[in-house]
Design a protein around this motif. Structure first.
Motif, PDB file in Angstrom:
ATOM      1  N   MET A  91       0.850  -1.186   0.000  1.00 11.32           N
ATOM      2  CA  MET A  91       0.000   0.000   0.000  1.00 11.32           C
ATOM      3  C   MET A  91       0.887   1.238   0.000  1.00 11.32           C
ATOM      4  O   MET A  91       2.094   1.143   0.216  1.00 11.32           O
ATOM      5  CB  MET A  91      -0.924  -0.011   1.221  1.00 11.32           C
ATOM      6  CG  MET A  91      -0.211   0.139   2.551  1.00 11.32           C
ATOM      7  SD  MET A  91      -1.313  -0.029   3.974  1.00 11.32           S
ATOM      8  CE  MET A  91      -1.244  -1.799   4.209  1.00 11.32           C
TER       9      MET A  91
ATOM     10  N   GLU B 164      -0.516   5.363   4.074  1.00 10.72           N
ATOM     11  CA  GLU B 164      -1.505   4.455   4.627  1.00 10.72           C
ATOM     12  C   GLU B 164      -0.858   3.404   5.525  1.00 10.72           C
ATOM     13  O   GLU B 164      -1.359   3.099   6.612  1.00 10.72           O
ATOM     14  CB  GLU B 164      -2.296   3.774   3.508  1.00 10.72           C
ATOM     15  CG  GLU B 164      -3.433   4.590   2.942  1.00 10.72           C
ATOM     16  CD  GLU B 164      -2.977   5.737   2.038  1.00 10.72           C
ATOM     17  OE1 GLU B 164      -1.766   5.844   1.769  1.00 10.72           O
ATOM     18  OE2 GLU B 164      -3.836   6.520   1.594  1.00 10.72           O
ATOM     19  N   SER B 165       0.276   2.851   5.089  1.00 12.88           N
ATOM     20  CA  SER B 165       0.949   1.842   5.915  1.00 12.88           C
ATOM     21  C   SER B 165       1.463   2.460   7.210  1.00 12.88           C
ATOM     22  O   SER B 165       1.415   1.834   8.275  1.00 12.88           O
ATOM     23  CB  SER B 165       2.109   1.200   5.141  1.00 12.88           C
ATOM     24  OG  SER B 165       3.125   2.137   4.844  1.00 12.88           O
TER      25      SER B 165
ATOM     26  N   ILE C  34     -10.018   4.372   7.525  1.00 19.75           N
ATOM     27  CA  ILE C  34      -8.982   4.239   6.494  1.00 19.75           C
ATOM     28  C   ILE C  34      -9.253   3.042   5.592  1.00 19.75           C
ATOM     29  O   ILE C  34      -9.152   3.122   4.362  1.00 19.75           O
ATOM     30  CB  ILE C  34      -7.592   4.112   7.148  1.00 19.75           C
ATOM     31  CG1 ILE C  34      -7.216   5.419   7.851  1.00 19.75           C
ATOM     32  CG2 ILE C  34      -6.531   3.760   6.101  1.00 19.75           C
ATOM     33  CD1 ILE C  34      -5.903   5.348   8.597  1.00 19.75           C
TER      34      ILE C  34
ATOM     35  N   LEU D  92      -8.190   0.003   0.747  1.00 11.49           N
ATOM     36  CA  LEU D  92      -7.048  -0.876   0.913  1.00 11.49           C
ATOM     37  C   LEU D  92      -7.456  -2.311   0.620  1.00 11.49           C
ATOM     38  O   LEU D  92      -8.597  -2.710   0.882  1.00 11.49           O
ATOM     39  CB  LEU D  92      -6.520  -0.778   2.347  1.00 11.49           C
ATOM     40  CG  LEU D  92      -6.087   0.604   2.835  1.00 11.49           C
ATOM     41  CD1 LEU D  92      -5.525   0.496   4.243  1.00 11.49           C
ATOM     42  CD2 LEU D  92      -5.058   1.209   1.898  1.00 11.49           C
TER      43      LEU D  92
ATOM     44  N   THR E 182       4.297  10.787   3.838  1.00  7.47           N
ATOM     45  CA  THR E 182       3.526  11.516   2.828  1.00  7.47           C
ATOM     46  C   THR E 182       4.449  12.210   1.833  1.00  7.47           C
ATOM     47  O   THR E 182       4.215  12.179   0.620  1.00  7.47           O
ATOM     48  CB  THR E 182       2.618  12.558   3.510  1.00  7.47           C
ATOM     49  OG1 THR E 182       1.731  11.890   4.415  1.00  7.47           O
ATOM     50  CG2 THR E 182       1.805  13.326   2.483  1.00  7.47           C
TER      51      THR E 182
ATOM     52  N   PRO F  15      -2.122  10.848   0.234  1.00 10.04           N
ATOM     53  CA  PRO F  15      -3.092  10.102   1.044  1.00 10.04           C
ATOM     54  C   PRO F  15      -4.519  10.367   0.580  1.00 10.04           C
ATOM     55  O   PRO F  15      -4.866  11.486   0.193  1.00 10.04           O
ATOM     56  CB  PRO F  15      -2.856  10.639   2.466  1.00 10.04           C
ATOM     57  CG  PRO F  15      -1.450  11.156   2.447  1.00 10.04           C
ATOM     58  CD  PRO F  15      -1.232  11.683   1.063  1.00 10.04           C
ATOM     59  N   SER F  16      -5.335   9.330   0.633  1.00  8.83           N
ATOM     60  CA  SER F  16      -6.743   9.468   0.257  1.00  8.83           C
ATOM     61  C   SER F  16      -7.482  10.302   1.301  1.00  8.83           C
ATOM     62  O   SER F  16      -6.981  10.548   2.408  1.00  8.83           O
ATOM     63  CB  SER F  16      -7.389   8.087   0.150  1.00  8.83           C
ATOM     64  OG  SER F  16      -7.408   7.462   1.432  1.00  8.83           O
TER      65      SER F  16
ATOM     66  N   THR G  30      -7.784   8.490   4.511  1.00 11.78           N
ATOM     67  CA  THR G  30      -6.582   8.510   5.346  1.00 11.78           C
ATOM     68  C   THR G  30      -6.459   9.830   6.086  1.00 11.78           C
ATOM     69  O   THR G  30      -6.087   9.858   7.271  1.00 11.78           O
ATOM     70  CB  THR G  30      -5.332   8.266   4.479  1.00 11.78           C
ATOM     71  OG1 THR G  30      -5.463   7.008   3.810  1.00 11.78           O
ATOM     72  CG2 THR G  30      -4.070   8.251   5.332  1.00 11.78           C
TER      73      THR G  30
END
Length: 307
Positions: free
Chosen positions: A101, A105-106, A147, A155, A258, A269-270, A273
């Protein structure tokens, strides 16, 4: 001859915060490097092997040059071996998450470590946890759900599992390291983790090795050096400051993740997130604040019995 025990250092809170902040930068760079190295064609088990091997060489060389190899002497080798097995599993989750990912996110899912630490303190240490920390646990998992967005295209299930597994394993390993730290020097813990896990990775190496370019060798060895530096910074921060105080610096790694994701992979990031990460961070901050309050109000030996 008994192993040399370090003298407990004077607490230096600001210095500890600075060390932890540096550790967050170094480890964020390491995770970026692992992802980048994998995309050049190096297989994941080999990345793990070269993450560990330089630690053995550098620590042995440094101590031998100072005639201090006795600092690695231990009477708790079975405990180190158990920590190495857990650490190897945790390293697989922690380094595997960025491969499955985007970095941001991770990293955000890795912030669940304090949440899992509360749960493990109940299950393994039989500590009593009150409503404040249970509320923080619920808040943390609410952030995870935001998330992951179950039922929608966010994800992958595997990515979410590995990301959460990283947070869980770090919490579990922290309990083991806290126990080892009662009798072992930080440098010894770092060394034995590498020394006992590297032979396992060496057995797997022939099945995954491929010829490398000079650039790939540079990436692999750089990852090993960064891993050692990051571990030493983490352990040094805990020598000079309380866990609950310094852990908040870990959240700065989201900034670096980021930034790296944007610069190298054009990933941002979405929206989920951006919403979920602050919720998880808030949960961790509440847990850290509560731990700090307990430390101040009760003797260390009695803190586990408080809320």
């Amino acid at each position: 001859m008994q192993s040399v025990q370090p003298t407990p250092p004077r607490q230096r809170p600001l210095y500890a915060l600075a060390l932890r902040l540096m550790a967050a930068l170094v480890l964020s760079t390491l995770f970026m490097l692992v992802k980048f190295t994998s995309e050049t064609g190096v297989r994941f088990p080999e990345i793990l092997f070269w993450r560990q091997l330089p630690t053995i060489v550098l620590v042995l060389g440094w101590l031998a040059g100072r005639s201090q190899l006795q600092r690695l002497k231990t009477r708790r080798l079975p405990v180190h071996a158990r920590r190495a097995m857990l650490g190897l599993t945790g390293m697989g989750f922690t380094f595997g998450a960025p491969l499955l990912m985007p970095l941001a996110e991770s990293t955000a899912l890795g912030f669940t470590t304090p949440v899992f630490a509360v749960i493990l303190s109940v299950l393994l240490l039989k500590e009593r946890v009150g409503p404040v920390r249970w509320l923080a646990v619920a808040l943390g998992f609410a952030g995870v759900m935001i998330i992951a967005q179950p039922g929608q295209e966010a994800l992958t299930p595997l990515g979410a599992f590995v990301g959460l597994g990283a947070g869980f394993m770090v919490a579990l390993i922290s309990i083991q390291v806290r126990d080892l730290s009662r009798t072992e020097e930080s440098l010894s813990i770092v060394f034995w983790f590498a020394a006992l896990s590297t032979p396992i990775l060496l057995v797997a190496l022939p099945f995954f090795y491929t010829p490398h370019s000079t650039w790939q060798w540079f990436l692999l060895l750089s990852g090993g050096v960064l891993g050692l530096v990051g571990q030493l910074l983490l352990t040094a921060a805990l020598r000079y400051g309380q866990v609950a105080s310094v852990v908040v610096m870990d959240y700065s790694s989201l900034v670096w993740a980021t930034l790296y994701g944007w610069l190298l992979w054009d990933d941002m990031p979405s929206a989920a997130t951006w919403l979920g990460a602050p919720v998880i961070i808030a949960a961790g901050a509440v847990i850290a604040w509560r731990e700090h309050q307990l430390y101040r109000r009760t003797p260390p030996a009695a803190a586990s019995g408080a809320e």
